[in-house]
Design a protein around this motif. Structure first.
Motif, mmCIF file in Angstrom:
data_model
loop_
_atom_site.group_PDB
_atom_site.id
_atom_site.type_symbol
_atom_site.label_atom_id
_atom_site.label_comp_id
_atom_site.label_asym_id
_atom_site.label_seq_id
_atom_site.Cartn_x
_atom_site.Cartn_y
_atom_site.Cartn_z
ATOM 1 N N LEU A 1 0.859 -1.181 0.000
ATOM 2 C CA LEU A 1 0.000 0.000 0.000
ATOM 3 C C LEU A 1 0.895 1.231 0.000
ATOM 4 O O LEU A 1 1.845 1.323 0.779
ATOM 5 N N HIS A 2 0.576 2.171 -0.880
ATOM 6 C CA HIS A 2 1.367 3.396 -0.978
ATOM 7 C C HIS A 2 0.621 4.535 -0.290
ATOM 8 O O HIS A 2 -0.416 4.987 -0.802
ATOM 9 N N PRO A 3 1.128 5.022 0.846
ATOM 10 C CA PRO A 3 0.461 6.138 1.518
ATOM 11 C C PRO A 3 0.581 7.420 0.691
ATOM 12 O O PRO A 3 1.644 7.718 0.138
ATOM 13 N N LEU A 4 -0.512 8.148 0.596
ATOM 14 C CA LEU A 4 -0.536 9.433 -0.114
ATOM 15 C C LEU A 4 -0.956 10.509 0.880
ATOM 16 O O LEU A 4 -2.086 10.470 1.403
ATOM 17 N N PHE A 5 -0.053 11.428 1.159
ATOM 18 C CA PHE A 5 -0.334 12.508 2.108
ATOM 19 C C PHE A 5 -1.369 13.434 1.478
ATOM 20 O O PHE A 5 -1.104 14.065 0.455
ATOM 21 N N THR A 6 -2.549 13.479 2.068
ATOM 22 C CA THR A 6 -3.684 14.199 1.470
ATOM 23 C C THR A 6 -4.394 15.043 2.537
ATOM 24 O O THR A 6 -5.535 14.754 2.915
ATOM 25 N N GLN B 1 -11.208 20.026 13.076
ATOM 26 C CA GLN B 1 -9.999 19.204 13.123
ATOM 27 C C GLN B 1 -8.918 19.662 12.144
ATOM 28 O O GLN B 1 -8.480 18.896 11.313
ATOM 29 N N SER B 2 -8.475 20.830 12.200
ATOM 30 C CA SER B 2 -7.398 21.293 11.319
ATOM 31 C C SER B 2 -7.751 21.160 9.837
ATOM 32 O O SER B 2 -6.857 21.044 8.998
ATOM 33 N N GLY B 3 -9.016 21.160 9.528
ATOM 34 C CA GLY B 3 -9.432 21.096 8.129
ATOM 35 C C GLY B 3 -9.181 22.419 7.414
ATOM 36 O O GLY B 3 -9.161 23.485 8.035
ATOM 37 N N ASP B 4 -8.990 22.328 6.105
ATOM 38 C CA ASP B 4 -8.780 23.538 5.306
ATOM 39 C C ASP B 4 -9.176 23.239 3.863
ATOM 40 O O ASP B 4 -8.630 22.325 3.235
ATOM 41 N N ALA B 5 -10.152 23.997 3.362
ATOM 42 C CA ALA B 5 -10.729 23.668 2.054
ATOM 43 C C ALA B 5 -9.703 23.780 0.926
ATOM 44 O O ALA B 5 -9.608 22.892 0.078
ATOM 45 N N ALA B 6 -8.923 24.839 0.898
ATOM 46 C CA ALA B 6 -7.949 25.001 -0.190
ATOM 47 C C ALA B 6 -6.925 23.865 -0.164
ATOM 48 O O ALA B 6 -6.511 23.354 -1.217
ATOM 49 N N THR B 7 -6.547 23.459 1.034
ATOM 50 C CA THR B 7 -5.592 22.345 1.160
ATOM 51 C C THR B 7 -6.205 21.058 0.634
ATOM 52 O O THR B 7 -5.540 20.273 -0.063
ATOM 53 N N LEU B 8 -7.480 20.810 0.948
ATOM 54 C CA LEU B 8 -8.133 19.598 0.447
ATOM 55 C C LEU B 8 -8.199 19.620 -1.081
ATOM 56 O O LEU B 8 -7.920 18.610 -1.737
ATOM 57 N N TYR B 9 -8.540 20.756 -1.647
ATOM 58 C CA TYR B 9 -8.611 20.866 -3.113
ATOM 59 C C TYR B 9 -7.260 20.483 -3.741
ATOM 60 O O TYR B 9 -7.215 19.709 -4.702
ATOM 61 N N ARG B 10 -6.194 21.029 -3.167
ATOM 62 C CA ARG B 10 -4.864 20.729 -3.727
ATOM 63 C C ARG B 10 -4.524 19.249 -3.550
ATOM 64 O O ARG B 10 -3.955 18.621 -4.447
ATOM 65 N N SER B 11 -4.869 18.667 -2.396
ATOM 66 C CA SER B 11 -4.595 17.238 -2.183
ATOM 67 C C SER B 11 -5.287 16.391 -3.243
ATOM 68 O O SER B 11 -4.684 15.475 -3.817
ATOM 69 N N VAL B 12 -6.549 16.674 -3.485
ATOM 70 C CA VAL B 12 -7.306 15.866 -4.445
ATOM 71 C C VAL B 12 -6.732 16.041 -5.852
ATOM 72 O O VAL B 12 -6.520 15.065 -6.583
ATOM 73 N N HIS B 13 -6.444 17.278 -6.225
ATOM 74 C CA HIS B 13 -5.964 17.521 -7.590
ATOM 75 C C HIS B 13 -4.528 17.050 -7.800
ATOM 76 O O HIS B 13 -4.196 16.540 -8.874
ATOM 77 N N THR C 1 -12.858 25.587 -9.884
ATOM 78 C CA THR C 1 -11.619 26.223 -9.434
ATOM 79 C C THR C 1 -11.501 26.106 -7.917
ATOM 80 O O THR C 1 -12.481 25.827 -7.213
ATOM 81 N N ILE C 2 -10.309 26.395 -7.437
ATOM 82 C CA ILE C 2 -10.082 26.339 -5.990
ATOM 83 C C ILE C 2 -10.949 27.377 -5.277
ATOM 84 O O ILE C 2 -11.492 27.104 -4.200
ATOM 85 N N GLU C 3 -11.139 28.519 -5.902
ATOM 86 C CA GLU C 3 -11.984 29.558 -5.285
ATOM 87 C C GLU C 3 -13.440 29.095 -5.205
ATOM 88 O O GLU C 3 -14.121 29.285 -4.192
ATOM 89 N N GLU C 4 -13.914 28.478 -6.283
ATOM 90 C CA GLU C 4 -15.288 27.969 -6.274
ATOM 91 C C GLU C 4 -15.451 26.903 -5.192
ATOM 92 O O GLU C 4 -16.464 26.865 -4.481
ATOM 93 N N PHE C 5 -14.449 26.052 -5.062
ATOM 94 C CA PHE C 5 -14.518 24.982 -4.064
ATOM 95 C C PHE C 5 -14.555 25.560 -2.652
ATOM 96 O O PHE C 5 -15.361 25.133 -1.809
ATOM 97 N N VAL C 6 -13.704 26.520 -2.371
ATOM 98 C CA VAL C 6 -13.664 27.120 -1.029
ATOM 99 C C VAL C 6 -15.024 27.746 -0.700
ATOM 100 O O VAL C 6 -15.533 27.602 0.415
ATOM 101 N N THR C 7 -15.632 28.408 -1.674
ATOM 102 C CA THR C 7 -16.953 29.003 -1.457
ATOM 103 C C THR C 7 -18.001 27.929 -1.166
ATOM 104 O O THR C 7 -18.813 28.063 -0.236
#
Ligand SMILES: [Fe+2]
Length: 250
Positions: free
Chosen positions: A105-110, A147-159, A200-206
């Protein structure tokens, strides 16, 4: 590979059982305390030895079964190394494959749902599978307001970590609330209403800012309990105590 997708219906959590057919060793990704007995039965029916449990992150909506499974089977408990609790045995990190028998299994930091979230990619020559935890779900994603969540960070992780995988990669999420089981990278890139189809990342954050979700009903005891590998804290409400009382957690 031996594979089972298992569900805990109160929190709609998926637990994934992956077994090595050569060594009969198995891993449970995101086991739930409430369904430990079911998991033990499945392992026995399949003739598998539980080598380890593996968490995608510190969950807020259920207690992990990791600690009790270790007590019952002697397995190891693995968590993301970046926020590994003292009770865990193994810390996983991107770049270091996690071995279970012949399975890799390959861990992916997301990060984004939490700051330490990891997804796990299995690419054994057949169709790749990614266990995406709460960072990418079917037509959805995990919330980013606790829990230390952040929308822009999640968008970048997924993309940057998931949408770059081959289109045919199967996406097995940490939860689904509509009875769906599996998606694919191609499908999420095309159809995910928050993250796909050119959002876009802006649309996602909104979108995430405007979700207005209720306070998670188990977070006050689940997060502290999961930071102790699934030990029940004293503040578990009476209506949720049954799985705590079923096991001696001394
Ligand atoms: Fe979560």
């Amino acid at each position: 590979m031996i594979f089972k997708q298992l569900i805990e219906p109160d929190s709609n959590t998926y637990t994934y059982l992956l077994g090595c057919p050569d060594t009969r060793k198995a891993v449970l990704i995101d086991p739930v305390l409430d369904t430990v007995e079911r998991d033990m039965n499945v392992l026995q029916e399949l003739g598998l030895t539980l080598a380890c449990t593996l968490e995608t992150h510190h969950h807020a909506d259920h207690l992990t079964g990791a600690r009790v499974l270790r007590e019952l089977t002697g397995c190891k408990v693995a968590y993301p190394a970046i926020e590994m609790p003292g009770c865990a045995d193994i810390g996983v990190e991107e770049g270091t494959p996690f071995e279970v028998g012949t399975l890799l299994l390959h861990p992916l930091f997301t990060p984004g749902h939490t700051s330490h979230h990891h997804a796990y990619l299995l690419d054994d020559g057949a169709r790749p599978m990614v266990f995406s935890g709460d960072v990418l779900m079917i037509d959805a994603c995990g919330r980013t307001d606790f829990q230390s969540g952040d929308a822009a960070t999640l968008y970048r992780s997924v993309h940057e970590k998931l949408f770059v995988l081959p289109d045919e990669t199967l996406v097995y999420p940490g939860h689904d609330y509509k009875g769906r089981f599996v998606s694919s990278i191609a499908q999420e890139k095309t159809r995910n209403p928050r993250l796909g189809s050119g959002k876009t990342i802006e649309e996602f954050v909104t979108i995430m800012d405007e979700l207005d979700l209720p306070y998670p009903r188990k977070i006050d005891y689940a997060v502290p309990g999961n930071e102790q590998c699934g030990k029940c804290p004293p503040n578990v409400p009476e209506k949720y105590r049954a799985p705590c009382d079923a096991y001696d957690q001394g």
